[in-house]
Design a protein around this motif. Sequence first.
Motif, short mmCIF file in Angstrom:
data_model
loop_
_atom_site.label_atom_id
_atom_site.label_comp_id
_atom_site.label_asym_id
_atom_site.label_seq_id
_atom_site.Cartn_x
_atom_site.Cartn_y
_atom_site.Cartn_z
N ILE A 277 0.84 -1.20 0.00
CA ILE A 277 0.00 0.00 0.00
C ILE A 277 0.87 1.25 0.00
N HIS A 278 1.92 1.27 0.83
CA HIS A 278 2.85 2.40 0.80
C HIS A 278 3.43 2.59 -0.60
N PHE B 91 -7.54 1.53 0.52
CA PHE B 91 -7.16 0.61 1.59
C PHE B 91 -6.19 1.23 2.60
N ALA B 92 -5.63 2.38 2.28
CA ALA B 92 -4.60 2.97 3.13
C ALA B 92 -5.15 3.30 4.52
N ASP B 93 -4.34 2.99 5.54
CA ASP B 93 -4.72 3.31 6.91
C ASP B 93 -3.80 4.39 7.47
N ALA B 94 -3.83 4.57 8.78
CA ALA B 94 -3.08 5.67 9.40
C ALA B 94 -1.57 5.55 9.19
N THR B 95 -1.07 4.33 8.96
CA THR B 95 0.37 4.18 8.76
C THR B 95 0.84 4.78 7.44
N SER C 282 -0.27 7.71 6.31
CA SER C 282 -0.74 9.10 6.36
C SER C 282 0.20 10.07 5.64
#
Length: 200
Positions: A64-65, A123-127, A129
Amino acid sequence: MSTLNSLTQEDLGSAAQRERRKRILDATISLASGGGFDAVQMRAVADQAEVALGTLYRYFPSKIHLLVSALGREFEQTRAAMAGREIPGDTVEERVMNVLARTTTMLQKDPNLTEALTRAFMFADATVSTEIHHVGMMMTGFLTNAMGTATDGEPTEEEIAIARVIGDVWLSSLVGWVTGRATSEDVEKSMRMAVHLLLR
């Protein structure tokens, strides 16, 4: 820098490191263009970029990153291509729609790549950001530039807020297109309505 963040161009001290990051993103975009989200596997990216898998994870902690960073780079290249060019349109609405239409058309020319980048953003979460913030800043910059703030000074808080709302509507419409719930005509219609309501 936290291991939960991707390494950006600014984080890399040598030309070799920057070139390695470029190869990784090139490989990511190539694989995504060929087969969409599922085709982007970390080992496949490492192999195509000719880097060790451990090295890839040091640059990008997850798929995702990696994909959201690739989206950011696509937007950077779009910004560079538009720099210094006059945006067609006699009104703010027309100029903003021109930028949105050009960006949307560019993405729709490569459905697999767009599917991969959009799904990663969803799908990206807080990690993720930091990477999400970079993408958002690119999009806000496109829109405030089209609104005329590049020549009139720094954008106001209201202009930035309007640009962010338009960007959110655009992304939502793009998600609809990627998932087959909306046509390209539906995307354009949603954007025209949002831009008209916010900038009339």
